[in-house]
Write an enzyme that holds these catalytic residues in place. Sequence first.
Site: not given
Length: 526
Positions: A30, A136, A139, A156, A310, A313
């Site tokens: 972020h 998902c 997403c 994910h 990547k 979280k």
Amino acid sequence: MQHTSSSPACERYYITTSIPYVNARPHIGHALEYVQADTLARYRRQRGQAVWFLTGTDENSLKNVRAAEREGLATRALVDRNAAYFYALHGALGLSFDDFIRTSADARHAPGVHKLWLACAQRGDIYRRAYRGLYCVGCEQFYAENELDGGLCPEHLTPPEPIEEENYFFRLSRYAGQLHELIASDRLRITPAARKNEALAFIRGGLEDFSISRSHARARGWGVAVPGDPGQVTYVWFDALSNYITALGYACAGERYRDFWQSGQRRVHVIGKNILRFHAIYWPAMLLSAGEPLPSDILVHGFVTANGRKISKSLGNAVDPSDLAARYGADALRYYLLREIPPAVGGDFSLERLARAYNADLADSLGNLLSRTIGMLTRYYGGQVPAPAVPDPAGEPLRAVGHQLADRVDAALERFAFDAALAAIWELIAAANRYVSEARPWALARLRAEPAAEAQLATTLYTLADALWLAARALAPFLPGTAAAIAHQLGLEPAAAEQPGAAPSWGRYPAGTAARPGGILFPKLG
């Protein structure tokens, strides 16, 4: 259209980040996007343009609801708590956003979502039908089976959930031709070119209508209700994408909406590559349906990775940007993200690389140049910066770099190349350090009883002060705290580095100014 450093002051520039889910605290990915957008906003303000910089939080998603359930919290309590962490990056990263929208809490948002929905419905682009697909939650996206990686979400690495329900759909298929022409012609400019080509390939593969609602029950009653149908909640992407105009007062056709969206020259979205489809295809189609202007630019960055994966979280490898900024300083983190993470493709993060960049570029190159220059001005002239007194052939290479700097930075930022812009600024800093070594002002000081040596010493130290002031002006959008600190030590107001006006240029530092010795700009890391 190419925009240069002489862009007119009346030009309006609207820039947004994407708005993240608040199912957890912010991570360094972020921070990358926020710092990129902040740099562009500060740069345009410095050029005298009218800028509005928006960020915020996407709070009406199912993943936020499920995160609250896992923690045993009410959804409202979770989104309020986590939205505050995102807002706090304003201070931690030195961000200059003008507005921060919260999609579950801002009174301006839901009416704008409803207005956009009704405009699309009036066009005949919304209809209801039964649907079955693989969803998902991470997403907030349906996937076709051929888009999965071994049956798993490609981002994910979790199996999507089979969903079957009756929802409202948007007629995306109606806009394939228009979208292709807009993107191919750069009327909707997508940077870098690889992402433009990706969007065009997606369109050529055939556009299917997409679901824009979910049942009230599956949403756990959380989200913006569909106008006229309390049993349905607006799909998170129709809701979230709307923030770019609802925050400007779209619902009431407010003045800011008219100024920055309807008549603004640049409407720029800064986003990650994983949400290109939503911003380059879904969002422009919704706006075409509603009869509203489209974004002018979509700037797409790669991911920050850790060991090639990547940072996110959901993968459990998140790095807290507030902790990094507290440890190394906001500008050190900004520098790393802007210089060491190639914007188009992304890059790997490590504390070791951060420390190397800090010591080599910030402490040794820039910090040492400032310390040596201010120290010599204090010793030889009592801190008062002398006027240049003689021609200075030895300074020609430095001045040549300085004269080209504004155009090079402008060209780099126009193509979203923060790393190239900072590389140009560091060429100036390197040239100034070479000039010190070659001009040897300390040797001239030993001979200053001779008029020629005194004149050359004055010229040399003015040239160094001018180079530092040019560097501060050029650095201000990237490292605002650092630019302010340099301005202060050069005897100028800290805010002067970011002051709107002409592009940074050579020969603008006022001779006779009293320098102010200060602390070490970037203390070396052990």
